[in-house]
Scaffold this active site. Structure first.
Site, PDB file in Angstrom:
ATOM      1  N   GLU A  67       0.902  -1.363  -0.276  1.00 31.13           N
ATOM      2  CA  GLU A  67      -0.273   0.047  -0.085  1.00 31.13           C
ATOM      3  C   GLU A  67       1.259   1.365   0.423  1.00 31.13           C
ATOM      4  O   GLU A  67       2.314   1.090   0.679  1.00 31.13           O
ATOM      5  CB  GLU A  67      -0.777  -0.044   1.261  1.00 31.13           C
ATOM      6  N   TYR A  76       7.675   1.726  -7.614  1.00 35.47           N
ATOM      7  CA  TYR A  76       6.853   0.430  -7.820  1.00 35.47           C
ATOM      8  C   TYR A  76       6.164   0.235  -9.092  1.00 35.47           C
ATOM      9  O   TYR A  76       6.225  -1.176  -9.557  1.00 35.47           O
ATOM     10  CB  TYR A  76       5.771   0.791  -7.236  1.00 35.47           C
TER      11      TYR A  76
END
Length: 178
Positions: free
Chosen positions: A130, A142
């Site tokens: 998250e 990411y």
């Protein structure tokens, strides 16, 4: 998206497993970066959990300048770290962070690539994390490492009087890097 394998030139061999001597330095970085979610004791407790896997990138010998991530009484100085829980089919990134003096220098990528390598060796099918919706540098990292958005937790992070969504991201085993 252009694909490429893990970068063999990155000093992944400098990353080592988190140990008891690192807990204070990691807790100090947690306080600096995320308002102190983990204490040295909670990190020591995590080390006793079979699924826990944490790693650090020691500051020694990596760059010139003062030892960072080192508080008075700390036994270790680190540039970056990650904390995760790894089971047979899924790894959850609990935290990944780089000392604020050393951000945007590739240390976060080194840590993320190390964790991906660990999960690939263990044949873990997916990695979950998250990230704050407004943390664009982390989201770009990411994305470049093969993570994709799979969900959102509305108003998940509290920052003073404001709230921020958490973007849930996943990476499947063997996903390409860009």
């Amino acid at each position: 998206m252009t694909t490429r394998p893990l970068n063999p030139a990155r000093p992944l061999n400098l990353v080592r497993r988190l140990n008891l001597d690192d807990c204070q330095a990691v807790a100090d970085l947690e306080t600096q970066l995320f308002a102190g979610r983990f204490t040295p004791q909670s990190l020591r407790d995590m080390l006793n959990k079979p699924a826990f896997y944490g790693a650090v990138l020691p500051a020694v010998g990596l760059a010139k300048g003062p030892a960072v991530g080192l508080a008075a009484g700390s036994a270790a100085a680190i540039h970056a770290y990650y904390l995760s829980m790894i089971t047979a089919d899924c790894a959850d990134i609990i935290a990944i962070g780089t000392h604020s003096d050393w951000q945007r220098r590739g240390f976060g990528r080194i840590m993320l690539e190390h964790l991906i390598g660990v999960t690939e060796q263990q044949h873990v099918e997916k990695i979950l994390l998250e990230v704050a919706a407004d943390n664009m540098p982390a989201r770009q990292l990411y994305d470049s490492c093969g993570f994709v958005e799979i969900g959102c937790r509305k108003n998940y992070y509290k920052r003073g009087e404001t709230r921020c969504d958490a973007v849930i991201m996943a990476r499947l085993r063997g996903s390409a890097f860009s």
